[in-house]
Design an enzyme around this catalytic site. Structure first.
Site, PDB file in Angstrom:
ATOM      1  N   HIS A  50      30.196 -18.283  -7.584  1.00  0.00           N
ATOM      2  CA  HIS A  50      31.635 -18.336  -7.864  1.00  0.00           C
ATOM      3  C   HIS A  50      32.455 -18.305  -6.584  1.00  0.00           C
ATOM      4  CE1 HIS A  50      32.903 -17.511 -12.181  1.00  0.00           C
ATOM      5  NE2 HIS A  50      31.780 -18.172 -12.188  1.00  0.00           N
TER       6      HIS A  50
ATOM      7  N   LYS B  81      32.967 -17.173 -23.862  1.00  0.00           N
ATOM      8  CA  LYS B  81      33.975 -17.779 -22.978  1.00  0.00           C
ATOM      9  C   LYS B  81      33.290 -18.732 -22.001  1.00  0.00           C
ATOM     10  CE  LYS B  81      36.738 -18.111 -19.252  1.00  0.00           C
ATOM     11  NZ  LYS B  81      36.370 -18.723 -17.973  1.00  0.00           N
TER      12      LYS B  81
ATOM     13  N   GLU C  75      38.716 -24.515 -13.453  1.00  0.00           N
ATOM     14  CA  GLU C  75      37.938 -23.389 -12.907  1.00  0.00           C
ATOM     15  C   GLU C  75      36.809 -23.881 -11.999  1.00  0.00           C
ATOM     16  OE1 GLU C  75      36.822 -20.345 -15.738  1.00  0.00           O
ATOM     17  OE2 GLU C  75      35.145 -19.732 -14.483  1.00  0.00           O
TER      18      GLU C  75
ATOM     19  N   ASP D 237      41.157 -31.935 -29.409  1.00  0.00           N
ATOM     20  CA  ASP D 237      42.011 -30.756 -29.556  1.00  0.00           C
ATOM     21  C   ASP D 237      41.193 -29.493 -29.257  1.00  0.00           C
ATOM     22  OD1 ASP D 237      43.515 -28.635 -30.477  1.00  0.00           O
ATOM     23  OD2 ASP D 237      44.206 -29.666 -32.285  1.00  0.00           O
TER      24      ASP D 237
END
Ligand code: MEV
Length: 449
Positions: free
Chosen positions: A393, A280, A85, A296
């Site tokens: 962004h 998130k 991202e 992991d």
């Protein structure tokens, strides 16, 4: 459509690719070319990756970025981040730089216990079973001695265990809950091996005992497995500074910034819709370092989200407080990480990331990962309550759009300059690009060398 095949795993790598490209792709040669382009040129290195999983056909690249200048407890480290991202690494770097001049991040490991369970069904007298397990504790430990030998030599092993009665939630359901210290490893194999031995010992002891009826002896082991929820393996990271030091580049006064920032955290504390997105963003920072260091990330994600729901309602993983004009912002999360075992000594880029972090212990890595999550959240909230998130962004997204259009270096520079003071929406970027090439629409786009 039927694309089933028998014995796929038994085919050679070439055979697998041949079947795949002829059965699934309109242009098999093009598909084969993509697959082969992403093979490592050095066959020995490729073999390492081939052997991580089953049916490997090629490699799936993620960029590895670096966010420098993270001061954690006085030391300054560079954070390796593997993520697709755009803007995550830039945001981390910005937050690191911001806090570098305000005392840096403080981090501490609060606990390191991991947990696993033998899940079983028992139709009998619970106090009797509890007493029996207590009386045979030595035997349980004795039977795992060979499995725990190495871990005990490193200072870890089985920490405690007890019978847990779950019959109020499910008829006849019990657990033996075992606590582990796994030192510098995540310890999944170690924990599961110990648990499987615990199950055997339980079954053998109960079957061989006069104390139990034949019905009680018929106890059924359902499964033995570690829990990825690790609420006793906790790390905390924090930043703090006087409010008037929060004046840099927000475009609003420090007092207004702090008030809006705190509100944003409070909203994530009470509103699960917002908490999910808030967390998130935290996981953007956490996962990137977890992946770069060969850990992991699914386990970490699962554990953090369960922890975020521990009150019964999903909530924020970060918190904010203002007291005596001091701004304090912190995260507290469960992190089960390893710096030995798994792919940590096999994946060349994981080894590189761990060396970049100066060969951390598992506890040092826990601190770095928590800090990365906190930094990411700080950067996101700072943008959200001031300029809005799209500005930063979309700037990063601009490059992705231009790369998709196969723009040349010069074209990228011209379009970037054009959008310097504008939000680069996809259609506007395409239009500007087309103008530059003197073409009417993207369908006319022709490759420039
Ligand atoms: C995007 O990947 C993450 C954010 O949505 C996080 C947030 O809203 O706090 C920007």
């Amino acid at each position: 459509m039927n694309k089933s095949i028998k014995g796929f795993s038994k085919l050679s790598k070439e055979g697998k690719i041949e079947w795949l490209v002829t059965e699934h792709f309109e242009n098999p040669n093009e598909a084969r070319e993509v697959i082969e382009t992403y093979w490592h040129a050095d066959k020995k290195r490729q073999k390492i990756h081939d052997d991580f999983i089953e049916n490997t056909i090629t490699n799936f690249y993620l960029p590895l970025g670096v966010a420098p200048n993270f001061m954690i407890n006085g030391d300054v480290i560079s954070m390796p981040m593997a993520i697709e991202e755009s803007s995550v690494v830039a945001a981390a770097s910005k937050a690191a730089q911001f806090w570098l001049h305000r005392g840096g991040f403080k981090a501490e490991v609060i606990s390191t216990k991991k947990i696993g369970h033998v899940h079983f069904m028992y139709e009998g007298n619970a106090p009797k079973l509890r007493k029996f397990i207590e009386a045979n504790k030595k035997q349980f430990l004795e039977d795992t001695r060979s499995i725990t030998a190495n871990m005990r030599a490193r200072g870890g092993g089985i920490v405690d265990f007890a019978l847990v009665d779950k019959t109020l939630e499910l008829d006849n359901y019990y657990q033996i809950e075992v606590g582990f210290e796994t030192c510098d490893s995540m310890g999944a194999n170690f924990i599961n091996s110990c648990l499987e031995q615990f199950a055997k010992t339980l079954k053998n002891l109960v079957e061989g005992s006069e104390e139990f009826t034949s019905e009680e002896k018929d106890l059924q082991i359902v499964m033995c497995i570690l829990s990825n929820y690790t609420p006793e393996c906790i790390v905390r990271a924090e930043v703090s500074c006087p409010i008037d030091q929060l004046d840099e580049g927000t475009g609003i006064s420090p007092a207004e910034f702090v008030s809006k920032f705190k509100r944003a955290v409070q909203i994530a504390e009470v509103e699960p819709y917002r908490a999910t997105t808030h967390n998130k963003g935290i996981m953007n920072g956490i996962d990137a370092v977890v992946i770069a260091t060969g850990n992991d990330f699914r386990a970490v994600e699962a554990s953090c989200h369960t922890y975020a729901s521990r009150s019964g309602k999903y909530s924020s993983l970060t918190h904010c407080e203002v007291e005596n004009d001091i701004f304090k912002f912190w995260i507290e999360i469960p992190l089960s990480l390893g710096v030995v075992g798994g792919i940590t000594s096999l994946h060349p880029v994981v080894k590189l990331s761990l060396e970049m972090l100066d060969h951390p212990t598992a506890e040092q890595l826990m601190k770095a990962v928590a800090v990365s999550g906190l930094a990411q959240n700080f950067a996101a909230l700072r943008a959200l309550v001031t300029t809005g998130i799209q500005k930063g962004h979309m700037k990063m997204h601009l490059l992705n759009i231009l790369n998709q259009l196969e723009a040349t270096k010069e074209e990228i520079e011209i379009v970037k300059n054009f959008f310097q003071d504008k939000v680069p929406h996809h259609s506007d970027v395409v239009q500007k690009f087309c103008e530059l090439r003197g073409i009417k629409s993207p369908s006319e786009i022709v490759k420039k060398k």
